[in-house]
Design a protein around this motif. Structure first.
Motif, PDB file in Angstrom:
ATOM      1  N   PRO A 129       0.823  -1.213   0.000  1.00 28.54           N
ATOM      2  CA  PRO A 129       0.000   0.000   0.000  1.00 28.54           C
ATOM      3  C   PRO A 129       0.855   1.259   0.000  1.00 28.54           C
ATOM      4  O   PRO A 129       1.897   1.342   0.662  1.00 28.54           O
ATOM      5  CB  PRO A 129      -0.807  -0.121   1.302  1.00 28.54           C
ATOM      6  N   ALA A 130       0.402   2.259  -0.746  1.00 28.20           N
ATOM      7  CA  ALA A 130       1.102   3.538  -0.793  1.00 28.20           C
ATOM      8  C   ALA A 130       0.910   4.314   0.498  1.00 28.20           C
ATOM      9  O   ALA A 130       1.792   5.076   0.913  1.00 28.20           O
ATOM     10  CB  ALA A 130       0.607   4.357  -1.976  1.00 28.20           C
ATOM     11  N   LEU A 131      -0.253   4.149   1.110  1.00 27.41           N
ATOM     12  CA  LEU A 131      -0.572   4.777   2.389  1.00 27.41           C
ATOM     13  C   LEU A 131      -1.278   3.775   3.280  1.00 27.41           C
ATOM     14  O   LEU A 131      -2.002   2.894   2.785  1.00 27.41           O
ATOM     15  CB  LEU A 131      -1.470   5.998   2.198  1.00 27.41           C
ATOM     16  N   VAL A 132      -1.087   3.926   4.583  1.00 31.55           N
ATOM     17  CA  VAL A 132      -1.796   3.104   5.566  1.00 31.55           C
ATOM     18  C   VAL A 132      -2.438   4.056   6.564  1.00 31.55           C
ATOM     19  O   VAL A 132      -1.743   4.820   7.250  1.00 31.55           O
ATOM     20  CB  VAL A 132      -0.840   2.140   6.300  1.00 31.55           C
ATOM     21  N   PHE A 133      -3.757   4.027   6.641  1.00 31.01           N
ATOM     22  CA  PHE A 133      -4.474   4.814   7.636  1.00 31.01           C
ATOM     23  C   PHE A 133      -4.775   3.913   8.830  1.00 31.01           C
ATOM     24  O   PHE A 133      -5.535   2.942   8.723  1.00 31.01           O
ATOM     25  CB  PHE A 133      -5.766   5.385   7.052  1.00 31.01           C
ATOM     26  N   ALA A 134      -4.160   4.216   9.955  1.00 33.65           N
ATOM     27  CA  ALA A 134      -4.329   3.414  11.166  1.00 33.65           C
ATOM     28  C   ALA A 134      -5.215   4.171  12.150  1.00 33.65           C
ATOM     29  O   ALA A 134      -5.073   5.385  12.327  1.00 33.65           O
ATOM     30  CB  ALA A 134      -2.975   3.108  11.785  1.00 33.65           C
ATOM     31  N   GLY A 135      -6.104   3.441  12.769  1.00 29.94           N
ATOM     32  CA  GLY A 135      -7.024   4.053  13.723  1.00 29.94           C
ATOM     33  C   GLY A 135      -6.959   3.376  15.068  1.00 29.94           C
ATOM     34  O   GLY A 135      -5.886   3.124  15.612  1.00 29.94           O
ATOM     35  N   THR A 136      -8.132   3.008  15.565  1.00 30.49           N
ATOM     36  CA  THR A 136      -8.246   2.434  16.897  1.00 30.49           C
ATOM     37  C   THR A 136      -8.373   0.918  16.810  1.00 30.49           C
ATOM     38  O   THR A 136      -9.080   0.398  15.951  1.00 30.49           O
ATOM     39  CB  THR A 136      -9.476   3.016  17.615  1.00 30.49           C
TER      40      THR A 136
END
Length: 538
Positions: A129-136
């Motif tokens: 992945p070019a970006l990884v959005f991490a949350g909770t």
């Protein structure tokens, strides 16, 4: 006997069914459909979420605007066709990101929040992945530090600040997105234990969501409460996109906490509920004597087996029809029961193939279609089937046949009315509360333990979860390894739902003449063992 017109249709001597109505497919991409719904129903709620003691909402116009802002920010940094991963429990930002990726022509790649770092590392290496959005995470902790350590800090952004990030990021041009473009990489697991990513197009997910809605009771002010995680196909496709295709709404549930989640029913906006049997039982218990006045139009169950008693309880207490469905990450729509089917059909089968599906039950060894009533492997051809597994050409070729069918690996039989009944699983998958547990992955780890000579995982029948996981172990000579020790041994290697809840130690495993474990015998014996050793009140 089923009562619907469709169910009275009979098939021939072979277990093969071509469902009617597959020639009316949506040709929109997700961006085009969102734009159309926002223009026609801009003031209509698209999603709700808990906000203190109230429910906040986002309209279709607001959702389209937020998604476009995120999409332009993504387009300023990532090229169309690249992957964007999301690793978080459910949230409003998760929903906005899904639509933002669609508008930017990017491939949404959800990671399971229960994965270990090793499992995330595998998925990251596979899909890049070019970006990884991490949350909770599941326990409320931020996954950003873990994601940065596994995926690389430069590629990780905090999902909680998605819209704030988008508001200040350089904006790019949005591409023209086709219905045939890849929309989603939906992870599943195989018998080898390595996760595989099924590539699904805009056309596949939108039409699967619409077909699922067609089997339900969709009315005015439709609002669905289904706490399924969005990293599952049921969340990203049926909950999020299911609202879009009929301009309905859904309630965002960050984490399933029975009392809190079922309290959302008290706001008077929910018209349908869905989930695994565990969640439905919790809803019935919460509503109690007021269940009949809740105004629920339907109850949908998928991802687990349920009992006839539960179906009848739902119908009696809620006065609502029950729908049971069967699908896979590789094909989000395969079969469904009908709202008019009797309780035995809904509990004992997964219904008939849905519109657009050509399904057969075949002999796994020969590929020949078996007679009605005989057990074989489900194969299906439809517009909902994946393109293949991302980066796994060999594994894709193993399940996608030259004549256009997907080999599901599931064993079933089909009756003369087209109703499909599971008889076992080629891949021995255990479905625990909607989560697929593939024994081979855990068995391989157990085989490496010095105190174990042999081990096998099987499913235990369970009314709430559908199945629970049991581990059956042959100790190595001189070993005195215990169940708690094995639980601790597995804890950092696999997600918690994959770890056996019951351990059974035996002198030997039943084997076939060819040296293979007779899993069905192990399963039956272990269920008997669990029943015999169950304590009162369990």
């Amino acid at each position: 006997m089923p009562t619907t017109t469709q169910s009275r249709r009979r098939i021939g001597p072979l277990a093969e069914w071509t469902a009617e109505g597959g020639d009316e497919l949506l040709t929109d991409s997700v961006p085009r459909l969102l734009a159309r719904q926002a223009e026609a129903f801009g003031a209509r709620p698209a999603l709700y979420w808990p906000d203190g003691d109230a429910l906040s909402r986002m309209t279709y116009a607001e959702l389209a605007s937020a998604a476009e802002s995120v999409a332009r920010a993504l387009a300023g940094r990532v090229a169309p066709g690249e992957r964007v991963a999301v690793w978080s429990r459910n949230s409003v930002e998760w929903v906005v990101l899904e639509y933002g990726c669609a508008l930017a022509g990017l491939v949404l790649t959800p990671f399971n929040t229960a994965w270990t770092d090793a499992e995330v590392a595998h998925a990251t290496a596979l899909t890049t992945p070019a970006l990884v959005f991490a949350g909770t995470g599941p326990t409320g902790d931020s996954l950003v530090p873990r994601a940065a350590g596994v995926c690389g800090a430069g590629a990780v952004l905090d999902l909680a600040g998605l819209r704030e990030w988008a508001a200040t990021a350089p904006a790019g041009q949005l591409p023209v997105v086709s219905a045939e473009d890849a929309f989603l990489i939906q992870f599943t697991s195989g018998t080898t234990g390595r996760s595989k990513g099924a590539v699904l197009t805009h056309k596949a997910v939108l039409n699967a969501a619409r077909e699922r809605n067609r089997r339900d009771v969709i009315g005015p002010n439709d609002t669905w409460l289904n706490p399924v995680p969005y990293h599952h196909i049921g969340g990203s496709c049926f909950v999020i996109l299911g609202g879009l295709v009929d301009a309905g709404a859904f309630v965002v549930v960050e984490k399933y906490v029975p009392a809190e989640t079922m309290g959302l029913l008290d706001h008077g906006v929910v018209t349908r509920i869905g989930g695994v049997p565990t969640m439905i039982i919790d809803a019935l218990n919460h509503l109690g004597d007021h269940a009949g006045a809740a105004g629920l139009r339907s109850v949908a169950v998928g991802g687990a087996t349920m009992t006839q008693h539960l179906v009848e309880r739902i119908r009696t207490t809620l006065g609502a029809p029950v729908i049971n469905t069967y699908a896979q990450s590789e094909c989000p729509a395969i079969t469904s029961t009908d709202i008019h089917d009797d309780s035995a059909t809904i509990a004992g089968t997964v219904g008939r193939p849905v519109a657009g599906v050509h399904m057969k039950v075949i002999d796994p060894a020969t590929g020949e279609t078996v007679p009605v009533g005989a057990v074989g492997e489900i194969v299906t051809s439809s517009p909902y089937v994946m393109r293949g597994y991302w980066g796994m050409a060999e594994q894709s070729a193993e399940v996608l046949t030259a004549d256009g069918f997907l080999r599901t690996g599931d064993l079933a039989s089909m009756d003369e009315y087209g109703n499909v009944t599971f008889q076992g699983r080629v891949r021995d998958v255990i479905i625990r509360g909607g989560e697929n547990v593939y024994p081979a992955e855990v068995e391989e780890l157990l085989a490496a333990h010095p105190g174990i000579a042999a081990a096998v995982l099987v499913g235990l029948d369970d009314e709430r979860l559908g199945e629970r996981v049991a581990g059956v172990v042959v100790r190595a000579p001189g070993s005195e390894v215990t169940g708690p020790e094995l639980t601790e041994y597995l804890r950092d290697s696999v997600a918690r739902f994959k770890i056996p809840e019951l351990w059974r130690f035996v002198d030997a495993l039943p084997m076939t003449a060819s040296g293979k474990i007779r899993r069905f015998v192990v399963r039956d014996d272990t269920n008997e063992f669990a029943t015999a050793t169950r304590q009162p009140g369990e």
